[in-house]
Write a protein that holds these residues in place. Structure first.
Motif, PDB file in Angstrom:
ATOM      1  N   MET A  85      59.321   9.634  29.853  1.00  0.00           N
ATOM      2  CA  MET A  85      59.309  10.858  29.097  1.00  0.00           C
ATOM      3  C   MET A  85      58.861  10.562  27.670  1.00  0.00           C
ATOM      4  O   MET A  85      59.257   9.554  27.095  1.00  0.00           O
ATOM      5  CB  MET A  85      60.698  11.478  29.129  1.00  0.00           C
ATOM      6  N   LYS A  86      58.062  11.430  27.098  1.00  0.00           N
ATOM      7  CA  LYS A  86      57.517  11.213  25.765  1.00  0.00           C
ATOM      8  C   LYS A  86      58.301  12.038  24.739  1.00  0.00           C
ATOM      9  O   LYS A  86      58.466  13.246  24.911  1.00  0.00           O
ATOM     10  CB  LYS A  86      56.051  11.629  25.739  1.00  0.00           C
ATOM     11  N   PHE A  87      58.789  11.370  23.718  1.00  0.00           N
ATOM     12  CA  PHE A  87      59.466  12.036  22.613  1.00  0.00           C
ATOM     13  C   PHE A  87      58.666  11.806  21.351  1.00  0.00           C
ATOM     14  O   PHE A  87      58.076  10.745  21.153  1.00  0.00           O
ATOM     15  CB  PHE A  87      60.890  11.498  22.439  1.00  0.00           C
ATOM     16  N   ASP A  88      58.666  12.797  20.477  1.00  0.00           N
ATOM     17  CA  ASP A  88      57.914  12.704  19.228  1.00  0.00           C
ATOM     18  C   ASP A  88      58.781  12.260  18.057  1.00  0.00           C
ATOM     19  O   ASP A  88      58.265  11.747  17.071  1.00  0.00           O
ATOM     20  CB  ASP A  88      57.280  14.066  18.905  1.00  0.00           C
ATOM     21  N   LEU A  89      60.094  12.452  18.174  1.00  0.00           N
ATOM     22  CA  LEU A  89      60.992  12.161  17.060  1.00  0.00           C
ATOM     23  C   LEU A  89      62.316  11.634  17.580  1.00  0.00           C
ATOM     24  O   LEU A  89      62.880  12.167  18.538  1.00  0.00           O
ATOM     25  CB  LEU A  89      61.228  13.441  16.245  1.00  0.00           C
ATOM     26  N   LEU A  90      62.809  10.587  16.935  1.00  0.00           N
ATOM     27  CA  LEU A  90      64.134  10.026  17.223  1.00  0.00           C
ATOM     28  C   LEU A  90      64.910  10.005  15.919  1.00  0.00           C
ATOM     29  O   LEU A  90      64.487   9.382  14.942  1.00  0.00           O
ATOM     30  CB  LEU A  90      64.014   8.607  17.783  1.00  0.00           C
ATOM     31  N   VAL A  91      66.033  10.733  15.881  1.00  0.00           N
ATOM     32  CA  VAL A  91      66.890  10.770  14.693  1.00  0.00           C
ATOM     33  C   VAL A  91      68.250  10.225  15.097  1.00  0.00           C
ATOM     34  O   VAL A  91      68.848  10.672  16.067  1.00  0.00           O
ATOM     35  CB  VAL A  91      67.027  12.199  14.136  1.00  0.00           C
ATOM     36  N   PHE A  92      68.726   9.247  14.344  1.00  0.00           N
ATOM     37  CA  PHE A  92      70.012   8.614  14.597  1.00  0.00           C
ATOM     38  C   PHE A  92      70.871   8.743  13.352  1.00  0.00           C
ATOM     39  O   PHE A  92      70.426   8.436  12.244  1.00  0.00           O
ATOM     40  CB  PHE A  92      69.808   7.136  14.940  1.00  0.00           C
TER      41      PHE A  92
ATOM     42  N   ALA B   5      61.622  19.474  11.667  1.00  0.00           N
ATOM     43  CA  ALA B   5      60.534  18.725  12.298  1.00  0.00           C
ATOM     44  C   ALA B   5      59.948  19.491  13.472  1.00  0.00           C
ATOM     45  O   ALA B   5      58.730  19.463  13.698  1.00  0.00           O
ATOM     46  CB  ALA B   5      61.046  17.365  12.766  1.00  0.00           C
ATOM     47  N   LEU B   6      60.793  20.211  14.224  1.00  0.00           N
ATOM     48  CA  LEU B   6      60.299  20.963  15.373  1.00  0.00           C
ATOM     49  C   LEU B   6      59.404  22.128  14.967  1.00  0.00           C
ATOM     50  O   LEU B   6      58.689  22.682  15.801  1.00  0.00           O
ATOM     51  CB  LEU B   6      61.467  21.455  16.233  1.00  0.00           C
ATOM     52  N   ASN B   7      59.424  22.498  13.698  1.00  0.00           N
ATOM     53  CA  ASN B   7      58.507  23.520  13.194  1.00  0.00           C
ATOM     54  C   ASN B   7      57.104  22.969  12.980  1.00  0.00           C
ATOM     55  O   ASN B   7      56.168  23.737  12.789  1.00  0.00           O
ATOM     56  CB  ASN B   7      59.017  24.129  11.879  1.00  0.00           C
ATOM     57  N   GLN B   8      56.959  21.651  13.000  1.00  0.00           N
ATOM     58  CA  GLN B   8      55.652  21.026  12.813  1.00  0.00           C
ATOM     59  C   GLN B   8      54.860  21.088  14.117  1.00  0.00           C
ATOM     60  O   GLN B   8      55.425  21.013  15.203  1.00  0.00           O
ATOM     61  CB  GLN B   8      55.807  19.571  12.368  1.00  0.00           C
ATOM     62  N   GLN B   9      53.556  21.202  13.989  1.00  0.00           N
ATOM     63  CA  GLN B   9      52.692  21.369  15.145  1.00  0.00           C
ATOM     64  C   GLN B   9      52.727  20.180  16.103  1.00  0.00           C
ATOM     65  O   GLN B   9      52.665  20.349  17.316  1.00  0.00           O
ATOM     66  CB  GLN B   9      51.258  21.605  14.656  1.00  0.00           C
TER      67      GLN B   9
END
Length: 73
Positions: A1-8, A56-60
């Motif tokens: 699965m491809k993720f664009d952002l990881l926040v920890f 971040a999810l508001n970014q294209q």
């Protein structure tokens, strides 16, 4: 699965270098295009992380994100 952002987010970092998200990124075999962000903070730390993910999810280019929180025992 491809993720664009990881926040920890955590109260205190387990490691100063490399960052915790770098280790998580490696162990999950995420894409080299996945952005990683470590957020340090006590109670408001999770809320700050949640805000960062929503912004971040508001970014294209950001379609999928992972938000992780570490709780101390």
């Amino acid at each position: 699965m491809k993720f664009d952002l990881l926040v920890f987010t955590s109260f205190t970092p387990d490691y100063l270098a490399p960052a915790c998200t770098s280790l998580i990124h490696k162990n999950l075999n995420l894409s080299s295009h996945t952005l990683c962000l470590d957020v340090l903070g006590f109670c408001p730390g999770f809320l700050q992380s949640l805000l960062q993910v929503f912004l971040a999810l508001n970014q294209q280019n950001i379609k999928k994100a992972i938000l992780m929180r570490r709780c101390k025992k």
